[in-house]
Design an enzyme around this catalytic site. Structure first.
Site, PDB file in Angstrom:
ATOM      1  N   ASP A  74       0.856  -1.198   0.000  1.00 48.24           N
ATOM      2  CA  ASP A  74       0.000   0.000   0.000  1.00 48.24           C
ATOM      3  C   ASP A  74       0.886   1.241   0.000  1.00 48.24           C
ATOM      4  O   ASP A  74       2.042   1.201   0.433  1.00 48.24           O
ATOM      5  CB  ASP A  74      -0.967   0.001   1.190  1.00 48.24           C
ATOM      6  CG  ASP A  74      -0.271   0.000   2.543  1.00 48.24           C
ATOM      7  OD1 ASP A  74       0.738  -0.693   2.684  1.00 48.24           O
ATOM      8  OD2 ASP A  74      -0.753   0.717   3.452  1.00 48.24           O
ATOM      9  N   ASP A 105       9.056   3.723  -1.196  1.00 43.91           N
ATOM     10  CA  ASP A 105       8.322   3.317   0.014  1.00 43.91           C
ATOM     11  C   ASP A 105       7.030   2.603  -0.386  1.00 43.91           C
ATOM     12  O   ASP A 105       5.998   3.220  -0.457  1.00 43.91           O
ATOM     13  CB  ASP A 105       8.028   4.551   0.877  1.00 43.91           C
ATOM     14  CG  ASP A 105       7.360   4.199   2.184  1.00 43.91           C
ATOM     15  OD1 ASP A 105       7.349   3.012   2.562  1.00 43.91           O
ATOM     16  OD2 ASP A 105       6.818   5.112   2.830  1.00 43.91           O
ATOM     17  N   GLU A 139      -0.046  -0.761   5.857  1.00 46.03           N
ATOM     18  CA  GLU A 139       1.036  -0.203   6.673  1.00 46.03           C
ATOM     19  C   GLU A 139       0.875   1.290   6.800  1.00 46.03           C
ATOM     20  O   GLU A 139       1.112   1.868   7.853  1.00 46.03           O
ATOM     21  CB  GLU A 139       2.395  -0.534   6.035  1.00 46.03           C
ATOM     22  CG  GLU A 139       3.564  -0.438   7.022  1.00 46.03           C
ATOM     23  CD  GLU A 139       4.174   0.957   7.088  1.00 46.03           C
ATOM     24  OE1 GLU A 139       4.963   1.200   8.007  1.00 46.03           O
ATOM     25  OE2 GLU A 139       3.866   1.796   6.224  1.00 46.03           O
ATOM     26  N   HIS A 357       6.812   9.636   0.202  1.00 44.75           N
ATOM     27  CA  HIS A 357       5.597  10.398   0.519  1.00 44.75           C
ATOM     28  C   HIS A 357       5.562  11.759  -0.180  1.00 44.75           C
ATOM     29  O   HIS A 357       4.678  12.565   0.078  1.00 44.75           O
ATOM     30  CB  HIS A 357       5.420  10.591   2.042  1.00 44.75           C
ATOM     31  CG  HIS A 357       5.189   9.305   2.791  1.00 44.75           C
ATOM     32  ND1 HIS A 357       4.493   9.261   3.975  1.00 44.75           N
ATOM     33  CD2 HIS A 357       5.543   8.046   2.522  1.00 44.75           C
ATOM     34  CE1 HIS A 357       4.448   8.010   4.419  1.00 44.75           C
ATOM     35  NE2 HIS A 357       5.086   7.252   3.534  1.00 44.75           N
TER      36      HIS A 357
HETATM   37 ZN   LIG Z   1       6.873   2.148   4.095  1.00 43.76          ZN
END
Ligand SMILES: [Zn+2]
Length: 387
Positions: A74, A105, A139, A357
């Protein structure tokens, strides 16, 4: 089928798997691992008040030792897609870098784990041991229907792991900078000081909670919690907000609230920390400040995987592939490693975290190849040591 880390990463990045959507990412992994001979399971977990989440567990081999790769497919939302240089779910390459939400990530990391495992299995027929994948889709979200339940589910089936590599992006600047061998714990507390509302011109008829709050906070902050330990920085208490919520300049407010968060090292448990906070507040309050303290429940305890042979395999592989001696660190936020460490030693090593992110999250294609090379060398060393 092309099982290069780049091709695997591109396929994963093209799956729009913003938590809690599976987005096709786990289905893709399932297909690739099944074809390579893994037994693959796709448990879905539910909890009232949270979205159902799909997860994946795969194992190749049945013997010991058992090395587990862990991670999540995710991703956080891309934000304003028009601000990206390329569509965040297109897996485009520009200037030697692969763009997409999850590039570092951590779909990129998962692609490298898969590429390394498939290559090892192809080239090491009859090796003694097992390789597994524990991949969650929860997560970045509430993290309730993910790793914790997946571990329980696996243990319920009799699965036992010897060691785990979690592929979160651990390197601050360049591949090979940093391995995480532990993480600090996190604990949040809330203090309310009670006073009595009244007119500022008649303070003897009121009781201002603000001076009491100042005393409590300075009591909390006056002494460091500790000086740090061999592998951990000093624990840190950070006051994150102080609220009175009083819009009027001629009113003494009724109560004052403050919230603080502590990132703590392996000298503390949430219980011992709460006792220390309680002691400091009682001392600062004396008989004059009326207050209430509540601590939020936490599952983030500090943990350490002591530098041992397993950490050595990873450090050696990194040095062989990159030329850098990685720092063994326990810095940064919490991760799913805190759950896995209850079952086996966990070490975290993945890509470079700089763009995670962010808009234009991206990874150098060369890093994908080198991280795959590192995981591949770890597999060689790990199973050679066992046989
Ligand atoms: Zn992560």
């Amino acid at each position: 089928m092309d099982h290069s880390p780049l091709s695997l990463a591109q396929s994963l990045l093209r799956c729009p798997s913003v938590t809690p959507e599976e987005g096709g990412a786990l289905a893709f992994i399932e297909g690739v691992l099944k074809e390579a001979g893994f037994a693959v399971h796709r448990p879905v977990f539910s909890e009232p008040g949270t979205p159902d989440v799909e997860n994946l567990y795969a194992r190749y081999g049945s013997g010991d030792p058992y090395l587990l790769f862990a991670g999540h497919t995710d991703v956080v939302p891309p934000g304003d897609s028009s601000r990206w240089s390329h569509d965040p779910f297109s897996g485009e390459i520009q200037g030697g870098e692969l763009y997409g939400r999850g590039a570092v990530d951590m779909k990129g990391g998962i692609a490298c784990m898969m590429a390394a495992a498939l290559d090892f299995i192809r080239n090491t027929p009859g090796f003694k041991g097992s390789i597994g994948f524990l991949i969650t889709g929860d997560e970045e979200g509430p993290a309730i229907n993910g790793t914790v339940k997946l571990l329980e589910w696996a243990k319920g089936r009799g699965e036992r792991f010897d060691h785990c590599i979690l592929g979160e992006p651990t390197n601050p600047n360049r591949l090979g900078d940093m391995i995480k061998i532990g993480r600090r714990g996190s604990l949040t507390g809330r203090v309310v000081v009670e006073g009595k509302q009244g007119h500022v011109a008649y303070p003897h008829l009121a009781e201002n909670p603000i001076p009491g709050m100042l005393r409590l906070l300075s009591g909390l902050l006056s002494e460091p919690l500790d000086q740090g330990t061999e592998h951990f920085d000093a624990s840190n208490l950070e006051v994150t907000t102080v609220d009175v919520g009083n819009p009027a300049s001629n009113v003494i407010p009724a109560e004052a609230r403050a919230t603080f968060n502590i990132r703590f090292n392996d000298l503390w448990t949430p219980q011992s920390l709460e006792e220390e906070i309680d002691r400091r507040l009682r001392e600062a309050a004396g008989n004059t400040v009326r207050y209430r303290l509540t601590m939020d429940p936490t599952n983030a305890v500090a943990f350490l995987t002591p530098p041992n042979a397993f950490v050595g395999f990873i450090a050696d592989a990194i040095e062989a592939e990159t030329g850098f001696q990685p720092k063994l660190s326990t810095t940064g936020g919490t991760s799913d490693a805190r759950f896995i460490v209850k079952d086996c030693p966990v070490v975290e090593f993945g890509l470079v975290g700089q763009t995670m992110h962010q808009i234009d999250e991206r990874v150098p294609v060369a890093d994908l190849d080198r991280l795959t090379g590192i995981y591949r060398k770890v597999l060689d060393a790990y199973f050679a040591a066992a046989s």
